[in-house]
Design a protein around this motif. Structure first.
Motif, PDB file in Angstrom:
ATOM      1  N   ARG A  30       0.860  -1.184   0.000  1.00 38.11           N
ATOM      2  CA  ARG A  30       0.000   0.000   0.000  1.00 38.11           C
ATOM      3  C   ARG A  30       0.898   1.236   0.000  1.00 38.11           C
ATOM      4  NH1 ARG A  30      -3.462  -1.651   3.701  1.00 38.11           N
ATOM      5  NH2 ARG A  30      -2.261  -0.752   5.387  1.00 38.11           N
ATOM      6  N   VAL A  31       1.253   1.657  -1.186  1.00 42.36           N
ATOM      7  CA  VAL A  31       2.171   2.784  -1.338  1.00 42.36           C
ATOM      8  C   VAL A  31       1.399   4.090  -1.158  1.00 42.36           C
ATOM      9  CG1 VAL A  31       3.756   3.928  -2.944  1.00 42.36           C
ATOM     10  CG2 VAL A  31       3.656   1.432  -2.847  1.00 42.36           C
ATOM     11  N   VAL A  32       2.049   5.053  -0.521  1.00 40.70           N
ATOM     12  CA  VAL A  32       1.361   6.301  -0.186  1.00 40.70           C
ATOM     13  C   VAL A  32       0.751   6.982  -1.434  1.00 40.70           C
ATOM     14  CG1 VAL A  32       3.439   7.785  -0.363  1.00 40.70           C
ATOM     15  CG2 VAL A  32       1.556   8.414   1.192  1.00 40.70           C
ATOM     16  N   PHE A  33      -0.487   7.410  -1.285  1.00 40.07           N
ATOM     17  CA  PHE A  33      -1.279   8.105  -2.313  1.00 40.07           C
ATOM     18  C   PHE A  33      -1.629   7.238  -3.532  1.00 40.07           C
ATOM     19  CE2 PHE A  33       1.085  11.823  -0.353  1.00 40.07           C
ATOM     20  CZ  PHE A  33       0.074  12.102   0.550  1.00 40.07           C
ATOM     21  N   SER A  34      -1.406   5.931  -3.432  1.00 40.26           N
ATOM     22  CA  SER A  34      -1.943   5.032  -4.454  1.00 40.26           C
ATOM     23  C   SER A  34      -3.449   4.934  -4.230  1.00 40.26           C
ATOM     24  CB  SER A  34      -1.306   3.640  -4.332  1.00 40.26           C
ATOM     25  OG  SER A  34      -1.646   3.059  -3.078  1.00 40.26           O
ATOM     26  N   ALA A  35      -4.158   4.378  -5.196  1.00 38.66           N
ATOM     27  CA  ALA A  35      -5.615   4.238  -5.052  1.00 38.66           C
ATOM     28  C   ALA A  35      -5.954   3.436  -3.796  1.00 38.66           C
ATOM     29  CB  ALA A  35      -6.193   3.562  -6.298  1.00 38.66           C
ATOM     30  N   GLN A  36      -5.162   2.408  -3.504  1.00 35.35           N
ATOM     31  CA  GLN A  36      -5.419   1.586  -2.311  1.00 35.35           C
ATOM     32  C   GLN A  36      -5.180   2.380  -1.033  1.00 35.35           C
ATOM     33  OE1 GLN A  36      -6.901  -1.152  -2.293  1.00 35.35           O
ATOM     34  NE2 GLN A  36      -6.574  -2.123  -4.271  1.00 35.35           N
ATOM     35  N   ASP A  37      -4.161   3.207  -1.044  1.00 36.99           N
ATOM     36  CA  ASP A  37      -3.892   4.041   0.141  1.00 36.99           C
ATOM     37  C   ASP A  37      -5.042   5.017   0.363  1.00 36.99           C
ATOM     38  OD1 ASP A  37      -2.292   5.270   2.282  1.00 36.99           O
ATOM     39  OD2 ASP A  37      -2.040   6.933   0.890  1.00 36.99           O
ATOM     40  N   LYS A 155      10.472  14.038  -5.461  1.00 35.95           N
ATOM     41  CA  LYS A 155       9.789  13.450  -6.618  1.00 35.95           C
ATOM     42  C   LYS A 155       9.709  11.941  -6.424  1.00 35.95           C
ATOM     43  CE  LYS A 155      10.938  16.565 -10.473  1.00 35.95           C
ATOM     44  NZ  LYS A 155      11.017  17.831  -9.796  1.00 35.95           N
ATOM     45  N   ASP A 156       8.704  11.340  -7.022  1.00 34.55           N
ATOM     46  CA  ASP A 156       8.632   9.878  -6.951  1.00 34.55           C
ATOM     47  C   ASP A 156       9.405   9.258  -8.117  1.00 34.55           C
ATOM     48  OD1 ASP A 156       7.015  10.027  -9.193  1.00 34.55           O
ATOM     49  OD2 ASP A 156       5.216   9.232  -8.213  1.00 34.55           O
ATOM     50  N   GLY A 157       9.372   7.954  -8.239  1.00 33.23           N
ATOM     51  CA  GLY A 157      10.154   7.246  -9.247  1.00 33.23           C
ATOM     52  C   GLY A 157       9.753   7.582 -10.673  1.00 33.23           C
ATOM     53  N   ASP A 158       8.541   8.139 -10.839  1.00 30.33           N
ATOM     54  CA  ASP A 158       8.086   8.548 -12.174  1.00 30.33           C
ATOM     55  C   ASP A 158       8.373  10.021 -12.450  1.00 30.33           C
ATOM     56  OD1 ASP A 158       7.073   5.999 -12.673  1.00 30.33           O
ATOM     57  OD2 ASP A 158       5.160   6.475 -11.699  1.00 30.33           O
ATOM     58  N   GLY A 159       9.106  10.663 -11.540  1.00 30.71           N
ATOM     59  CA  GLY A 159       9.457  12.062 -11.737  1.00 30.71           C
ATOM     60  C   GLY A 159       8.347  13.035 -11.380  1.00 30.71           C
ATOM     61  N   ARG A 160       7.323  12.553 -10.700  1.00 27.88           N
ATOM     62  CA  ARG A 160       6.221  13.450 -10.324  1.00 27.88           C
ATOM     63  C   ARG A 160       6.476  14.043  -8.933  1.00 27.88           C
ATOM     64  NH1 ARG A 160       1.043  10.403 -10.286  1.00 27.88           N
ATOM     65  NH2 ARG A 160       0.111  12.455 -10.358  1.00 27.88           N
ATOM     66  N   SER A 161       6.237  15.316  -8.809  1.00 29.65           N
ATOM     67  CA  SER A 161       6.543  15.980  -7.542  1.00 29.65           C
ATOM     68  C   SER A 161       5.492  15.640  -6.487  1.00 29.65           C
ATOM     69  CB  SER A 161       6.610  17.493  -7.728  1.00 29.65           C
ATOM     70  OG  SER A 161       5.301  18.011  -7.897  1.00 29.65           O
ATOM     71  N   LEU A 162       5.931  15.771  -5.221  1.00 28.71           N
ATOM     72  CA  LEU A 162       5.025  15.532  -4.099  1.00 28.71           C
ATOM     73  C   LEU A 162       3.795  16.435  -4.200  1.00 28.71           C
ATOM     74  CD1 LEU A 162       4.334  14.387  -1.250  1.00 28.71           C
ATOM     75  CD2 LEU A 162       5.742  16.225  -0.297  1.00 28.71           C
ATOM     76  N   GLU A 163       4.030  17.711  -4.520  1.00 28.47           N
ATOM     77  CA  GLU A 163       2.890  18.651  -4.573  1.00 28.47           C
ATOM     78  C   GLU A 163       1.890  18.265  -5.660  1.00 28.47           C
ATOM     79  OE1 GLU A 163       4.645  22.634  -4.694  1.00 28.47           O
ATOM     80  OE2 GLU A 163       3.542  22.971  -2.824  1.00 28.47           O
ATOM     81  N   GLU A 164       2.405  17.835  -6.807  1.00 33.11           N
ATOM     82  CA  GLU A 164       1.513  17.412  -7.901  1.00 33.11           C
ATOM     83  C   GLU A 164       0.657  16.222  -7.444  1.00 33.11           C
ATOM     84  OE1 GLU A 164       3.760  16.116 -11.278  1.00 33.11           O
ATOM     85  OE2 GLU A 164       2.027  15.183 -12.242  1.00 33.11           O
ATOM     86  N   ILE A 165       1.303  15.274  -6.781  1.00 30.44           N
ATOM     87  CA  ILE A 165       0.588  14.077  -6.323  1.00 30.44           C
ATOM     88  C   ILE A 165      -0.422  14.437  -5.240  1.00 30.44           C
ATOM     89  CG2 ILE A 165       0.941  11.895  -5.088  1.00 30.44           C
ATOM     90  CD1 ILE A 165       3.680  11.811  -6.699  1.00 30.44           C
ATOM     91  N   LEU A 166      -0.031  15.357  -4.348  1.00 31.33           N
ATOM     92  CA  LEU A 166      -0.958  15.805  -3.296  1.00 31.33           C
ATOM     93  C   LEU A 166      -2.196  16.472  -3.904  1.00 31.33           C
ATOM     94  CD1 LEU A 166       1.529  17.243  -0.653  1.00 31.33           C
ATOM     95  CD2 LEU A 166      -0.102  15.388  -0.270  1.00 31.33           C
ATOM     96  N   ARG A 167      -1.959  17.342  -4.875  1.00 26.58           N
ATOM     97  CA  ARG A 167      -3.102  18.035  -5.511  1.00 26.58           C
ATOM     98  C   ARG A 167      -4.044  17.033  -6.149  1.00 26.58           C
ATOM     99  NH1 ARG A 167       0.412  21.983  -7.087  1.00 26.58           N
ATOM    100  NH2 ARG A 167       0.755  20.968  -9.099  1.00 26.58           N
ATOM    101  N   GLN A 168      -3.454  16.051  -6.852  1.00 29.47           N
ATOM    102  CA  GLN A 168      -4.276  15.066  -7.527  1.00 29.47           C
ATOM    103  C   GLN A 168      -5.071  14.221  -6.519  1.00 29.47           C
ATOM    104  OE1 GLN A 168      -2.368  11.891  -9.716  1.00 29.47           O
ATOM    105  NE2 GLN A 168      -3.694  12.287 -11.474  1.00 29.47           N
TER     106      GLN A 168
END
Ligand SMILES: [Zn+2]
Length: 201
Positions: A30-37, A155-168
């Protein structure tokens, strides 16, 4: 005062939480901010609200569920842990500190206890370094060990920033507001599985 924890309920909830996983049981991923998380968070928020506890979520997704005490001038006491899980982990890592803390609060409630200090249950975001390469992300921001600027560089392994992931994921507050004041809590205790031999020795 009788305050007996309901162990069968706790085990049921641990099992349900373990079902939010990208790996087949008995493993948990259960990785953080995944759909399961995010689904696991929604499940927990429902349990916290039913207790009932007052819910707050900060900009990085740390969750605070508060049993409001009789004297708001006193610093709260807190407990809690994390619910993100490294790939193919077990079901009790972190989760026992969250759901165990919740059941401890409910047992005290059933026993008729009325706390003078508020009691706060915390779920720390991303204790595991799986996604952003840094452990204890949520608690580092809470304590000021990691600055908001430092967090923005992650950034995560796909190069996406924490803020981008948080917003999403629907978190739109300011990272500047995550840090807690010094001595915000009177005390903190965490129930956590022992994963090394140090304690045993
Ligand atoms: Zn852990």
């Amino acid at each position: 005062m009788q305050s007996t924890p309901d162990l069968s309920r706790l085990l049921n909830e641990l099992e349900t939480l373990a079902s939010f996983s990208d790996a087949p049981a008995p493993a948990v991923t259960r990785v953080v901010f995944s759909a399961q998380d995010l689904a696991a968070r929604a499940y927990l928020h429902r349990l916290f609200s039913e207790a009932p506890l007052e819910l707050r979520t900060d900009a990085v997704g740390n969750t605070f569920a508060r049993w409001v005490g009789g004297d708001s001038s006193l610093a709260p006491v807190a407990t809690g842990s994390h619910t993100d899980a490294v790939p193919h982990s077990g079901r009790y890592d972190g989760t026992i500190g969250v759901l165990g803390g919740l059941e401890a609060i409910r047992a005290l409630q059933r026993g008729g206890f009325h706390p003078r200090r508020s009691i706060e249950l915390l779920v720390f975001t991303s204790e595991e370094p799986t996604r952003f390469g840094i452990g204890c992300l949520g608690s580092r921001l809470l304590s000021g060990v990691l600055s908001p600027e430092g967090a923005r560089r992650l950034k995560d392994g796909d190069g996406r920033s924490l803020e981008e992931i948080l917003r999403q994921a629907g978190f739109d507050k300011s990272l500047e507001d995550v840090r807690l004041a010094d001595k915000f809590y009177h005390g903190f205790v965490e129930l956590h599985i022992e994963q090394g031999t140090l304690l045993e020795r």
